[in-house]
Design a protein around this motif. Structure first.
Motif, PDB file in Angstrom:
ATOM      1  N   VAL A  46       0.717  -1.237  -0.103  1.00 43.48           N
ATOM      2  CA  VAL A  46       0.023  -0.178  -0.149  1.00 43.48           C
ATOM      3  C   VAL A  46       0.781   1.261   0.162  1.00 43.48           C
ATOM      4  CG1 VAL A  46      -1.918   1.297   1.326  1.00 43.48           C
ATOM      5  CG2 VAL A  46      -1.925  -1.273   1.293  1.00 43.48           C
ATOM      6  N   THR A  47       0.823   2.113  -0.682  1.00 48.40           N
ATOM      7  CA  THR A  47       1.492   3.345  -1.006  1.00 48.40           C
ATOM      8  C   THR A  47       0.411   4.371  -0.682  1.00 48.40           C
ATOM      9  OG1 THR A  47       1.264   3.533  -3.343  1.00 48.40           O
ATOM     10  CG2 THR A  47       3.391   2.916  -2.339  1.00 48.40           C
ATOM     11  N   GLU A  70       4.270  -3.910   8.026  1.00 46.99           N
ATOM     12  CA  GLU A  70       5.409  -2.960   8.258  1.00 46.99           C
ATOM     13  C   GLU A  70       5.186  -1.874   7.307  1.00 46.99           C
ATOM     14  OE1 GLU A  70       8.207  -6.875   9.193  1.00 46.99           O
ATOM     15  OE2 GLU A  70       8.288  -5.764   7.380  1.00 46.99           O
ATOM     16  N   ARG A  71       6.344  -0.756   7.596  1.00 48.86           N
ATOM     17  CA  ARG A  71       6.284   0.463   6.800  1.00 48.86           C
ATOM     18  C   ARG A  71       7.916   0.512   6.301  1.00 48.86           C
ATOM     19  NH1 ARG A  71       8.141   5.583   6.565  1.00 48.86           N
ATOM     20  NH2 ARG A  71       6.633   7.120   5.894  1.00 48.86           N
ATOM     21  N   ARG A  72       7.890   0.454   5.266  1.00 50.25           N
ATOM     22  CA  ARG A  72       9.330   0.482   4.664  1.00 50.25           C
ATOM     23  C   ARG A  72       9.848   2.143   4.562  1.00 50.25           C
ATOM     24  NH1 ARG A  72      10.774  -2.574  -0.446  1.00 50.25           N
ATOM     25  NH2 ARG A  72      10.630  -0.496  -1.317  1.00 50.25           N
ATOM     26  N   ASP A  73      11.086   2.275   4.588  1.00 54.98           N
ATOM     27  CA  ASP A  73      11.652   3.661   4.607  1.00 54.98           C
ATOM     28  C   ASP A  73      11.108   4.394   3.406  1.00 54.98           C
ATOM     29  OD1 ASP A  73      12.793   3.008   6.851  1.00 54.98           O
ATOM     30  OD2 ASP A  73      14.663   2.830   5.783  1.00 54.98           O
ATOM     31  N   ARG A  78       3.914  -2.758   3.847  1.00 59.98           N
ATOM     32  CA  ARG A  78       3.619  -4.186   3.344  1.00 59.98           C
ATOM     33  C   ARG A  78       3.075  -5.105   4.415  1.00 59.98           C
ATOM     34  NH1 ARG A  78       9.197  -5.556  -0.287  1.00 59.98           N
ATOM     35  NH2 ARG A  78       8.795  -3.861  -1.642  1.00 59.98           N
ATOM     36  N   ILE A  79       1.764  -5.699   3.949  1.00 58.48           N
ATOM     37  CA  ILE A  79       0.979  -6.445   4.891  1.00 58.48           C
ATOM     38  C   ILE A  79       0.928  -7.960   4.612  1.00 58.48           C
ATOM     39  CG2 ILE A  79      -1.151  -6.481   5.660  1.00 58.48           C
ATOM     40  CD1 ILE A  79      -0.632  -3.350   4.109  1.00 58.48           C
TER      41      ILE A  79
END
Ligand code: S3P
Length: 446
Positions: A46-47, A70-73, A78-79
């Motif tokens: 998801v963005t 999780e949230r990437r930098d 990402r789920i």
């Protein structure tokens, strides 16, 4: 529950607003993207997710029930989902903070899983009626014990003992509410057979669009009188998706009205979601004489979007058709501010639902507008506002936000067109839906 000290903030007469901004992701779509991704089998991306407190409460709840989130930098989320039917019993109560959407939609999800879940929230959320979801979910077989609220309502804290398999339901919505509709559809995901919601008045349809996008068997049939029959077949299997969340029209609303009201303004707001079930405010402001131009209409993540160019305009008061209310239900506080600067009277009716939002938005807006010099008449289901014809408001008052982000932001905008500053008693609630609201305002006013 911890209580942070209040953070008062002052808003004063503004220079013209100019420039281009992008607003954060849509709150409704962000909640749904996390919930459905957490129920799919595999990894979704998801963005543009709104990183406000309400949506983060949903993320925390889905994690507590087994999903990996999780949230990437680079800002992408990402789920990894657990699969429909696979939610785990959370070890602790789910703290929903200020978020009615998290609470009501998640109650639907857990109602048809064989788990017991407790929901808690802040003082605002704990006063809001939950009977509207408890009734249909109980009919499907969930056992729900709630706290008694004012006037016989059922409120948080509450506990849901889910049932699987549950009994499918056909339910006619007694109130126009996308949250109630969505709670039942989400409960239907893990219920064998067809669960049907009958919706006499259309409300935001993000759940329907996204459930279909994730591969659920969901159909919508519309009667000649406009009544919608939304049917979902369970037990569903959801496939992971890549989602781009469009900008939130309910957040854009504050800057649309700010640019219309502050003399000399000319701004562009990029990537605003324009789903017809959400875009009522733009029609109403145009009827009032607002100069709002749609640039490059396109589709993002299965939703219509465009850039909006908004220029200062002399507004005229109108009688707002109550039929548009569901398509701008969150935008009335800021519309009332626009009406306060219009020429003549603006009359609104049919807004009973505003009394059970994050605050009683009819009463709180009437009190606040009166305090900053606006002539307002309050009725049971709306306000009549006598506009200044473009003259600045008196201002010079401290407004109680009542833990309601949209009240705080509406009076912040009112401060930009007031002779003396408007102080918001606590600006913190803005972070539930629009963490960079003040930063964007500063950017446009430079
Ligand atoms: C929402 C539905 C609306 C709206 C809320 C978000 C949703 O509430 O006010 O901010 O995401 O489904 P109701 O369903 O109570 O009208």
């Amino acid at each position: 529950m911890t209580h942070e000290p209040a953070t008062p903030r002052r808003f004063s007469a503004s220079t013209p607003l100019e420039g281009k901004i992008a607003i954060p992701g849509d709150k409704s779509i962000s909640h749904r993207a996390l919930m459905l991704s957490a129920l799919a089998v595999g990894e979704s991306r998801v963005t543009g997710l709104l990183e406000g407190h309400d949506v983060l409460a949903t993320a925390a709840a889905m994690r507590a029930m087994g999903a990996t989130i999780e949230r990437r930098d680079d800002g992408e989320w990402r789920i990894h989902g657990v699969g429909v039917g696979g939610l785990l019993q959370p070890r602790e109560a789910l703290d929903m903070g200020n978020s009615g959407t998290s609470t009501r939609l998640l109650m639907g999800l857990v109602a048809t899983h064989p788990i017991t879940t407790t929901f808690t929230g802040d003082a605002s959320l704990s006063g809001r009626p939950m009977g509207r979801v408890i009734d249909p979910l109980s009919q499907m077989g969930a056992d729900i014990s709630a706290s008694p609220g004012a006037n016989g309502t059922k409120t948080l804290p509450l506990m849901v003992r889910g049932l699987a398999p549950a009994t499918p339901l056909t339910y006619r919505l007694p109130v126009a509410s996308a949250q109630v509709k969505s709670a039942i559809l989400l409960a239907g995901l893990n219920t064998p057979g067809i669960t049907e919601v009958i919706e006499p008045v259309p409300t935001r349809d993000h759940s329907e669009r996204m459930l279909r996008g994730f591969g659920a068997d969901l159909t919508v049939e519309v009667d000649t009188d406009g009544t919608r029959h939304i049917r979902i077949v369970g037990e569903a299997e959801l496939k992971p998706q890549t989602i781009t969340v469009p900008g939130d029209p309910s957040s854009a609303a504050f800057f649309i009205v700010a640019a219309l009201l502050v003399p000399g303004s000319d701004i562009t707001i990029a990537n605003v979601g324009l789903n017809p079930t959400r875009a009522g405010l733009i029609d109403v402001l145009r009827q009032m004489g607002g100069n709002i131009e749609l640039i490059d209409p396109r589709e993002v993540g299965g939703e219509p979007v465009a850039d909006l160019r908004v220029r200062h305009s002399a507004l005229k008061g109108i009688a707002v058709d109550p039929a548009v209310a569901p398509s701008m239900i969150d935008e009335f506080p800021i519309l009332f501010v626009a009406a306060a600067l219009a020429e003549g009277r603006t009359v609104t009716t049919g807004l009973d639902e505003l009394r059970v939002k994050e605050s009683d938005r009819i009463a709180v807006m009437a009190t606040g507008l009166t305090a900053i010099g606006v002539r307002v008449e309050e009725s049971e289901d709306g306000l009549v506002i006598h506009g200044s014809g473009g003259d600045p408001l008196a201002g010079d008052a401290t407004i109680k936000g009542h833990l309601d982000h949209r009240i705080c932001m509406s009076f912040a905008i009112a401060g930009l067109v007031s002779k003396a500053p408007v102080t918001i008693d606590d600006i913190a609630p803005v972070a539930t839906s629009f963490p960079n609201f003040e930063a964007l305002l500063t950017e446009l006013a430079q």
